[in-house]
Write an enzyme that holds these catalytic residues in place. Sequence first.
Site, PDB file in Angstrom:
ATOM      1  N   LYS A   1      23.006  -4.814 -21.935  1.00 34.96           N
ATOM      2  CA  LYS A   1      21.620  -5.181 -22.231  1.00 34.96           C
ATOM      3  C   LYS A   1      21.395  -6.691 -22.048  1.00 34.96           C
ATOM      4  CE  LYS A   1      20.998  -0.960 -22.653  1.00 34.96           C
ATOM      5  NZ  LYS A   1      21.223  -0.045 -23.758  1.00 34.96           N
TER       6      LYS A   1
HETATM    7  C1  LIG Z   1      21.216   1.447 -24.135  1.00 37.57           C
HETATM    8  C2  LIG Z   1      20.070   2.282 -24.522  1.00 37.57           C
HETATM    9  C3  LIG Z   1      20.023   2.941 -25.753  1.00 37.57           C
HETATM   10  C4  LIG Z   1      21.182   2.972 -26.692  1.00 37.57           C
HETATM   11  O1  LIG Z   1      21.620   1.712 -27.078  1.00 37.57           O
HETATM   12  P1  LIG Z   1      22.989   1.612 -27.865  1.00 37.57           P
HETATM   13  O2  LIG Z   1      22.927   0.260 -28.492  1.00 37.57           O
HETATM   14  O3  LIG Z   1      24.082   1.722 -26.850  1.00 37.57           O
HETATM   15  O4  LIG Z   1      23.026   2.699 -28.855  1.00 37.57           O
HETATM   16  C5  LIG Z   1      18.890   3.631 -26.084  1.00 37.57           C
HETATM   17  N1  LIG Z   1      17.846   3.706 -25.244  1.00 37.57           N
HETATM   18  C6  LIG Z   1      17.858   3.104 -24.050  1.00 37.57           C
HETATM   19  C7  LIG Z   1      16.652   3.205 -23.182  1.00 37.57           C
HETATM   20  C8  LIG Z   1      18.981   2.392 -23.641  1.00 37.57           C
HETATM   21  O5  LIG Z   1      19.004   1.833 -22.432  1.00 37.57           O
END
Ligand SMILES: *Cc1c(COP(=O)(O)O)cnc(C)c1O
Length: 380
Positions: free
Chosen positions: A190
Amino acid sequence: MNDSSRQTDSFLPFTRPNIDEETIAAVAEVLRSGWLASGPKVAQLEAQLSQYLGGRPVRSQTSATAGMEMALLACGIGAGDEVITPALSFVATANVIVRVGARPIFVDVGLDSRNVDLDQVEAAITPRTRAIMPVHFAGLPVDMERLYAIAGKHKLRVIEDAAHAIGSVWRGRRIGSFGDLVCFSFHPNKNITTIEGGAISGGTPEELKSIELHRWHGQVKSGVDGFDTLLAGGKYNLSDVAAAVGLGQLKRLEGFNARRRALVARYFELWGKDAPLRLPERGDEGHSWHVFTPLLPLKSISRPQFIEAMKARGIGVGVHYPAIHLFSAYRALGYREGQFPNAERIGRETVTLPLFPAMHLQDVERVVAAATAIVHGART
Ligand SMILES: *Cc1c(COP(=O)(O)O)cnc(C)c1O
């Protein structure tokens, strides 16, 4: 960007985290401090995120998935309830709805925006609907005015999946600085990371209390030596080691996102109007560009062929995402092919091209040249 980890001729992945030496030193300091689990660094990260998000309450947790699940629980959503969500997202968005016992009601997304179609959201509302869970796909904000107008009219809570959208801005306001419950992810892919981690911004005082209980065993302290357990909570608290990473990342968020915008601007500039791939909606300066995800012309080349050919040229390609309703677990709920044509088409055609802050403009040129040659070459 002066990132020493960059190697010009090596494999170019589609994403890569960017951790500076100062952050590594801060982590070492935490490791030496004797306090590793939730403590002063977690408090500091929550305070700084809150400040970044206009002073709203922020609660961190071990992932956005944990955050979204706790947000649903905090809203009292469970068996018999329906939650409206896009058929195109990372599967976690729908999984958490199922995990709390509710039913995900999928709706289609815009072909280029990848964001939930708000007409379809409104049409999907029933007496059982309790919440809407939109996704700010790739960091392109959903139309917040319309979204909250619909939610307000039907008395629904909104749980925003803002996993892609830290630093995104909608009409001058940061995503997470307003709205009901806004869930961010700090997974390494992210825009900023805590290794694993997430944060919820917003929530009523009651919802915040619930999130704190679900996050940590349902326990509250009483007196000097006692505690009570108010509900059967889980354990989703962030560690101070993770928070130290997050504090180092948050300082660089604006710079990271500016860099992402500049790289994407180069993609658009080089490909202009006659790109061999269908480019996603451009958005404006408020787009935080978590991923750059054009659609492949499958008449010319299959996705496995494209991915292999790019790999042979030293370029990594991802897939974000297959349509959720076509996974076995969701077909088992009665969903089937043909229901959400845009999500299905995106799921088949989407490719994620390299985009991360340490990339150079020349890397974009390399990706564009390779992808163009591969698609054109396959055509002849
Ligand atoms: C990465 C992601 C998640 C989950 O995030 P985590 O921190 O890995 O649980 C949820 N929704 C979207 C759209 C994502 O890209």
